[in-house]
Motif scaffolding. Structure first.
Motif, PDB file in Angstrom:
ATOM      1  N   ILE A 162      44.274   7.837 -45.705  1.00  0.00           N
ATOM      2  CA  ILE A 162      45.258   8.492 -46.547  1.00  0.00           C
ATOM      3  C   ILE A 162      44.983   7.906 -47.887  1.00  0.00           C
ATOM      4  N   SER A 163      44.113   8.711 -48.882  1.00  0.00           N
ATOM      5  CA  SER A 163      43.907   8.497 -50.219  1.00  0.00           C
ATOM      6  C   SER A 163      45.050   8.268 -51.150  1.00  0.00           C
ATOM      7  N   TRP A 248      46.237  24.460 -57.622  1.00  0.00           N
ATOM      8  CA  TRP A 248      47.212  25.754 -57.759  1.00  0.00           C
ATOM      9  C   TRP A 248      48.460  25.577 -57.183  1.00  0.00           C
ATOM     10  N   GLN A 249      48.747  24.625 -56.086  1.00  0.00           N
ATOM     11  CA  GLN A 249      49.835  24.149 -55.661  1.00  0.00           C
ATOM     12  C   GLN A 249      50.043  22.764 -55.363  1.00  0.00           C
ATOM     13  N   TYR A 250      51.140  22.051 -55.471  1.00  0.00           N
ATOM     14  CA  TYR A 250      51.534  20.843 -55.468  1.00  0.00           C
ATOM     15  C   TYR A 250      51.526  20.345 -53.933  1.00  0.00           C
ATOM     16  N   ARG A 251      50.257  20.313 -53.251  1.00  0.00           N
ATOM     17  CA  ARG A 251      49.959  19.708 -52.156  1.00  0.00           C
ATOM     18  C   ARG A 251      48.675  18.787 -52.013  1.00  0.00           C
ATOM     19  N   SER A 252      48.728  18.142 -50.756  1.00  0.00           N
ATOM     20  CA  SER A 252      47.532  17.172 -50.690  1.00  0.00           C
ATOM     21  C   SER A 252      46.138  18.064 -50.800  1.00  0.00           C
ATOM     22  N   HIS A 253      45.211  17.655 -51.573  1.00  0.00           N
ATOM     23  CA  HIS A 253      43.873  17.995 -51.720  1.00  0.00           C
ATOM     24  C   HIS A 253      42.789  17.512 -50.783  1.00  0.00           C
ATOM     25  N   SER A 261      38.778  25.726 -54.257  1.00  0.00           N
ATOM     26  CA  SER A 261      39.308  26.876 -55.311  1.00  0.00           C
ATOM     27  C   SER A 261      40.611  26.672 -55.628  1.00  0.00           C
ATOM     28  N   SER A 262      41.546  25.842 -55.196  1.00  0.00           N
ATOM     29  CA  SER A 262      42.814  25.508 -56.071  1.00  0.00           C
ATOM     30  C   SER A 262      42.372  24.850 -57.342  1.00  0.00           C
ATOM     31  N   PRO A 285      47.553  15.550 -56.422  1.00  0.00           N
ATOM     32  CA  PRO A 285      48.870  15.503 -56.124  1.00  0.00           C
ATOM     33  C   PRO A 285      49.018  14.430 -54.883  1.00  0.00           C
ATOM     34  N   TYR A 286      50.082  13.525 -55.087  1.00  0.00           N
ATOM     35  CA  TYR A 286      50.278  12.349 -54.059  1.00  0.00           C
ATOM     36  C   TYR A 286      48.828  11.304 -54.317  1.00  0.00           C
ATOM     37  N   GLY A 287      48.165  11.614 -55.242  1.00  0.00           N
ATOM     38  CA  GLY A 287      47.153  10.665 -55.268  1.00  0.00           C
ATOM     39  C   GLY A 287      45.918  11.023 -54.108  1.00  0.00           C
ATOM     40  N   GLN A 288      46.110  11.883 -53.371  1.00  0.00           N
ATOM     41  CA  GLN A 288      45.066  12.232 -52.198  1.00  0.00           C
ATOM     42  C   GLN A 288      44.023  13.431 -52.852  1.00  0.00           C
ATOM     43  N   ARG A 289      42.953  12.899 -52.308  1.00  0.00           N
ATOM     44  CA  ARG A 289      41.936  13.421 -52.446  1.00  0.00           C
ATOM     45  C   ARG A 289      40.543  13.230 -51.694  1.00  0.00           C
ATOM     46  N   ARG A 290      39.648  13.819 -51.437  1.00  0.00           N
ATOM     47  CA  ARG A 290      38.546  13.528 -50.410  1.00  0.00           C
ATOM     48  C   ARG A 290      37.602  12.529 -51.164  1.00  0.00           C
ATOM     49  N   ALA A 291      37.057  11.734 -50.054  1.00  0.00           N
ATOM     50  CA  ALA A 291      36.184  10.519 -50.526  1.00  0.00           C
ATOM     51  C   ALA A 291      34.768  10.993 -50.757  1.00  0.00           C
TER      52      ALA A 291
END
Length: 374
Positions: A162-163, A248-253, A261-262, A285-291
């Motif tokens: 969980i990043s 595009w939306q406030y959700r975890s990426h 695309s977002s 959003p939430y600081g979450q992104r892919r490693a």
């Protein structure tokens, strides 16, 4: 494969996350002095650095089962925890070194600290007498830093599955570490708000203060704002400010199939609509992104813009005054960095004037958003 990975990630979240950590805030009224000069800012800064260092030092005595119990987790990443502690100690030593430069003007909380061992020793010995001028601050500050440390340790314990903002994945990610002492960047997430809402008030307020900030917008909200007003109205809304994107939306990426695309869709909209305001920065959003996302961001010419001073001004967390006091305490502790508010929240428009009032004579600087992360 994607479904299996998503289910695996969700299972980890369910197993790892138990009871949430209490959000830390400190009543600054317990501190007996106004931050009426740079030297008085330094006194309060030294005090908060030592108190946080005391909590950090004590946490190192906890073994793995004790850490799991303290953080309310079944699974923890000990290597990430150790790395976070090393980074925290490094920054605390640098900050105390800056803060003690005014000790000739006011010697409160001044100790001989020339090395990491010195700082650890002084933090371990920190204790105020009952007749101390600062005794009313000591217990509330200790409670604040215990809770705040738990917030950081919990995020590190879950990293990278969980990043979050507590660690970076590469040089394409920035968080204000390179700022000069006493220099802060204001940022706002989740906007724009509806016409006539908090975003309008905040941008107008900042212009009146001759300040700017980076507003990380959601593509869907920005498009809706244009449709309900006009492109020229939105351009006027952000006049003098910087505009980045949150997707595009406030959700975890981190586990969203359409995350790329977002980001590209919202960045294109913001850049085409406001080319003079747009900055190539993505706030996850939430600081979450892919490693493994560094290649994508570099190919798009984007930087990941993290933060290190969070206001906790979202619904269900802190009230406006508590949010302002939390931010101020973290400014004293970290002495520089990126502050995050949410411009869709009433708390932000109430907390920001409080914060500027309390720091007006403290010798702080506000980073120009157009120069940040360049």
């Amino acid at each position: 494969m994607r479904i299996a990975l998503l289910l695996s990630a969700c299972l980890f979240c369910l197993n790892a996350q138990a009871a949430p950590v209490d959000v830390a805030s400190l009543d600054r009224g317990t501190w007996p002095e106004k931050l009426g000069s740079p030297a008085l800012f330094d006194v309060a800064s030294r005090a908060e650095i030592l108190m946080f260092s005391r909590s950090l030092l004590a946490s190192e005595a906890l073994d793995e089962p004790a850490l799991k119990q303290r953080l309310g987790l079944k699974i923890i990443n000990l290597a990430a925890l150790d790395d976070l502690r090393r980074q925290l100690w490094k920054r605390l030593l640098a900050n105390y070194t800056f803060a003690q430069q005014s000790c000739e003007e006011d010697a409160s909380f001044c100790y001989l600290v020339e090395s990491m061992d010195d700082l650890r020793e002084q933090a371990g010995k920190l204790e105020l007498s009952e007749d101390s001028f600062y005794i009313g601050w000591a217990a509330p500050s200790h409670a604040f830093h215990e809770r705040y440390l738990n917030e950081l340790l919990r995020k590190a314990a879950l990293f990278p599955q969980i990043s979050s903002e507590v660690a970076r994945f590469g040089d394409h990610e920035r968080n204000g570490d390179e700022f000069n002492d006493r220099l802060f960047l204001l940022t706002f997430d989740g906007g724009p708000a509806a016409v006539g809402g908090n975003t309008d008030w905040l941008t107008d307020y900042l212009r009146k203060q001759k300040m700017n900030a980076t507003f990380f917008v959601l593509g869907s909200s920005l498009q809706t704002r244009v449709e309900r007003s006009s492109a020229s109205d939105v351009q006027a809304l952000y006049q003098g400010q910087c505009v980045g994107t949150q997707g595009w939306q406030y959700r975890s990426h981190s586990h969203w199939v359409d995350w790329q695309s977002s980001i590209t869709r919202s960045a294109t909209l913001a850049q085409n609509l406001m080319p003079e305001n747009y900055v190539p920065q993505f706030r996850p959003p939430y600081g979450q992104r892919r490693a493994d996302s560094q290649g994508f961001f570099q190919s798009q010419g984007l930087q990941v813009a993290l933060w290190d001073i969070d206001s906790q001004d979202e619904p269900g967390k802190l009230k406006a005054d508590e949010s302002a006091q939390r931010v101020l305490t973290l400014m004293l502790l970290w002495r520089k960095g990126v502050i995050v508010f949410h411009d869709t929240q009433d708390r932000a428009r109430l907390a920001l004037p409080m914060l500027l009032h309390e720091t007006a004579q403290s010798g702080l600087g506000w980073q120009d958003c157009r120069e940040a992360f360049r």
